[in-house]
Scaffold this motif. Structure first.
Motif, PDB file in Angstrom:
ATOM      1  N   ARG A  48     -11.129  37.881 -60.609  1.00  0.00           N
ATOM      2  CA  ARG A  48     -10.784  39.101 -59.875  1.00  0.00           C
ATOM      3  C   ARG A  48      -9.266  39.218 -59.803  1.00  0.00           C
ATOM      4  N   PHE A  49      -8.751  40.330 -60.290  1.00  0.00           N
ATOM      5  CA  PHE A  49      -7.310  40.565 -60.320  1.00  0.00           C
ATOM      6  C   PHE A  49      -6.934  41.475 -59.155  1.00  0.00           C
ATOM      7  N   VAL A  50      -5.920  41.073 -58.381  1.00  0.00           N
ATOM      8  CA  VAL A  50      -5.451  41.870 -57.259  1.00  0.00           C
ATOM      9  C   VAL A  50      -3.958  42.117 -57.443  1.00  0.00           C
ATOM     10  N   GLU A  51      -3.593  43.382 -57.485  1.00  0.00           N
ATOM     11  CA  GLU A  51      -2.188  43.761 -57.620  1.00  0.00           C
ATOM     12  C   GLU A  51      -1.624  44.074 -56.238  1.00  0.00           C
ATOM     13  N   THR A  52      -0.476  43.494 -55.910  1.00  0.00           N
ATOM     14  CA  THR A  52       0.121  43.692 -54.592  1.00  0.00           C
ATOM     15  C   THR A  52       1.140  44.822 -54.556  1.00  0.00           C
ATOM     16  N   GLY A  53       1.433  45.418 -55.700  1.00  0.00           N
ATOM     17  CA  GLY A  53       2.478  46.434 -55.776  1.00  0.00           C
ATOM     18  C   GLY A  53       2.291  47.611 -54.844  1.00  0.00           C
ATOM     19  N   ASP A  54       1.068  47.948 -54.508  1.00  0.00           N
ATOM     20  CA  ASP A  54       0.799  49.092 -53.637  1.00  0.00           C
ATOM     21  C   ASP A  54       0.743  48.731 -52.160  1.00  0.00           C
ATOM     22  N   PHE A  55       0.956  47.459 -51.850  1.00  0.00           N
ATOM     23  CA  PHE A  55       0.858  46.995 -50.479  1.00  0.00           C
ATOM     24  C   PHE A  55       2.214  46.483 -49.993  1.00  0.00           C
ATOM     25  N   PRO A  56       2.688  46.980 -48.866  1.00  0.00           N
ATOM     26  CA  PRO A  56       3.976  46.502 -48.358  1.00  0.00           C
ATOM     27  C   PRO A  56       3.811  45.143 -47.683  1.00  0.00           C
ATOM     28  N   ILE A  57       4.249  44.104 -48.336  1.00  0.00           N
ATOM     29  CA  ILE A  57       4.164  42.752 -47.785  1.00  0.00           C
ATOM     30  C   ILE A  57       5.604  42.275 -47.596  1.00  0.00           C
ATOM     31  N   SER A  58       6.087  42.365 -46.374  1.00  0.00           N
ATOM     32  CA  SER A  58       7.505  42.099 -46.153  1.00  0.00           C
ATOM     33  C   SER A  58       7.800  40.707 -45.616  1.00  0.00           C
ATOM     34  N   ASN A  59       6.780  39.992 -45.129  1.00  0.00           N
ATOM     35  CA  ASN A  59       7.033  38.643 -44.627  1.00  0.00           C
ATOM     36  C   ASN A  59       5.788  37.776 -44.822  1.00  0.00           C
ATOM     37  N   TYR A  60       5.917  36.507 -44.507  1.00  0.00           N
ATOM     38  CA  TYR A  60       4.811  35.585 -44.775  1.00  0.00           C
ATOM     39  C   TYR A  60       3.587  35.893 -43.918  1.00  0.00           C
ATOM     40  N   ARG A  61       3.775  36.440 -42.715  1.00  0.00           N
ATOM     41  CA  ARG A  61       2.631  36.766 -41.867  1.00  0.00           C
ATOM     42  C   ARG A  61       1.787  37.870 -42.499  1.00  0.00           C
ATOM     43  N   GLU A  62       2.449  38.858 -43.068  1.00  0.00           N
ATOM     44  CA  GLU A  62       1.714  39.936 -43.744  1.00  0.00           C
ATOM     45  C   GLU A  62       1.009  39.414 -44.989  1.00  0.00           C
ATOM     46  N   PHE A  63       1.616  38.466 -45.673  1.00  0.00           N
ATOM     47  CA  PHE A  63       0.970  37.850 -46.832  1.00  0.00           C
ATOM     48  C   PHE A  63      -0.287  37.094 -46.394  1.00  0.00           C
ATOM     49  N   ILE A  64      -0.194  36.363 -45.300  1.00  0.00           N
ATOM     50  CA  ILE A  64      -1.369  35.654 -44.776  1.00  0.00           C
ATOM     51  C   ILE A  64      -2.459  36.654 -44.405  1.00  0.00           C
ATOM     52  N   GLY A  65      -2.091  37.764 -43.788  1.00  0.00           N
ATOM     53  CA  GLY A  65      -3.072  38.806 -43.463  1.00  0.00           C
ATOM     54  C   GLY A  65      -3.735  39.356 -44.713  1.00  0.00           C
ATOM     55  N   PHE A  66      -2.958  39.528 -45.753  1.00  0.00           N
ATOM     56  CA  PHE A  66      -3.476  39.991 -47.038  1.00  0.00           C
ATOM     57  C   PHE A  66      -4.486  38.990 -47.591  1.00  0.00           C
ATOM     58  N   ILE A  67      -4.141  37.712 -47.564  1.00  0.00           N
ATOM     59  CA  ILE A  67      -5.037  36.653 -48.035  1.00  0.00           C
ATOM     60  C   ILE A  67      -6.308  36.614 -47.189  1.00  0.00           C
ATOM     61  N   CYS A  68      -6.168  36.721 -45.876  1.00  0.00           N
ATOM     62  CA  CYS A  68      -7.342  36.700 -44.994  1.00  0.00           C
ATOM     63  C   CYS A  68      -8.267  37.884 -45.281  1.00  0.00           C
ATOM     64  N   GLY A  69      -7.688  39.031 -45.590  1.00  0.00           N
ATOM     65  CA  GLY A  69      -8.497  40.195 -45.947  1.00  0.00           C
ATOM     66  C   GLY A  69      -9.318  39.940 -47.203  1.00  0.00           C
ATOM     67  N   ILE A  70      -8.701  39.296 -48.182  1.00  0.00           N
ATOM     68  CA  ILE A  70      -9.421  38.957 -49.419  1.00  0.00           C
ATOM     69  C   ILE A  70     -10.535  37.961 -49.116  1.00  0.00           C
ATOM     70  N   LEU A  71     -10.218  36.931 -48.347  1.00  0.00           N
ATOM     71  CA  LEU A  71     -11.218  35.908 -48.029  1.00  0.00           C
ATOM     72  C   LEU A  71     -12.364  36.471 -47.190  1.00  0.00           C
ATOM     73  N   SER A  72     -12.066  37.440 -46.330  1.00  0.00           N
ATOM     74  CA  SER A  72     -13.118  37.999 -45.472  1.00  0.00           C
ATOM     75  C   SER A  72     -14.132  38.819 -46.253  1.00  0.00           C
ATOM     76  N   GLN A  73     -13.758  39.285 -47.442  1.00  0.00           N
ATOM     77  CA  GLN A  73     -14.644  40.113 -48.247  1.00  0.00           C
ATOM     78  C   GLN A  73     -15.561  39.316 -49.160  1.00  0.00           C
ATOM     79  N   ASN A  74     -15.268  38.014 -49.329  1.00  0.00           N
ATOM     80  CA  ASN A  74     -16.061  37.216 -50.258  1.00  0.00           C
ATOM     81  C   ASN A  74     -15.965  35.753 -49.862  1.00  0.00           C
ATOM     82  N   SER A  75     -17.058  35.212 -49.376  1.00  0.00           N
ATOM     83  CA  SER A  75     -17.051  33.806 -48.932  1.00  0.00           C
ATOM     84  C   SER A  75     -17.261  32.840 -50.095  1.00  0.00           C
ATOM     85  N   ASP A  76     -17.428  33.354 -51.311  1.00  0.00           N
ATOM     86  CA  ASP A  76     -17.634  32.491 -52.479  1.00  0.00           C
ATOM     87  C   ASP A  76     -16.352  32.216 -53.260  1.00  0.00           C
TER      88      ASP A  76
END
Length: 137
Positions: free
Chosen positions: A50-78
């Protein structure tokens, strides 16, 4: 588990990361996610990754990156592996202190979700924080 590929620009980090993802897909029972800032390498990856492009998402600090990762993990437990290409390009502001906080948070996410993070970033391995040096492959 959290692993880092660190090096200067042009040292082949992205190629190595893509090769690792393509090899992992052959043996994993779970799903693999590959995160990048643009779609340049989408066709270099196996079609099951699964390819995820971050270009359309404003990720300005590490906390937002963690939120982005958590969003991905919440959608698929596998998900068993997440490959991140160019962490310093994805996160606009990432100093040494924030990098250490990011590493600790990723370690906890890895443990709690049984997912492995393999991240590459532009950084001089000789001047990297000790917490990062311990995780370099």
């Amino acid at each position: 588990m959290v692993k880092f590929i660190a090096g200067k620009k042009g040292e082949g980090k992205t190629k190595r990361l893509i090769d690792m993802a393509n090899e992992t897909i052959k043996t994993t029972d779970g799903h693999i996610v590959f995160i990048d800032t643009d779609k340049r390498h989408i066709y270099d990856l196996h079609y099951d990754i699964r390819f995820v492009e971050t270009g359309d998402f404003p990720i300005s600090n590490y906390r937002e990156f963690i939120g982005f990762i958590c969003g991905i993990l919440s959608q698929n437990s596998d998900i068993t592996e997440i490959f991140v290409d160019g962490l310093t390009k994805i996160v606009d502001s990432l100093d040494s202190e924030d990098l250490v906080k990011l590493i600790e948070t990723l370690k906890n996410l890895s443990k709690n979700n049984s997912v492995e993070f393999i991240i590459n970033m532009n950084c001089d391995p000789d001047t990297a924080p000790e917490q990062l040096k311990e995780l370099m492959i």
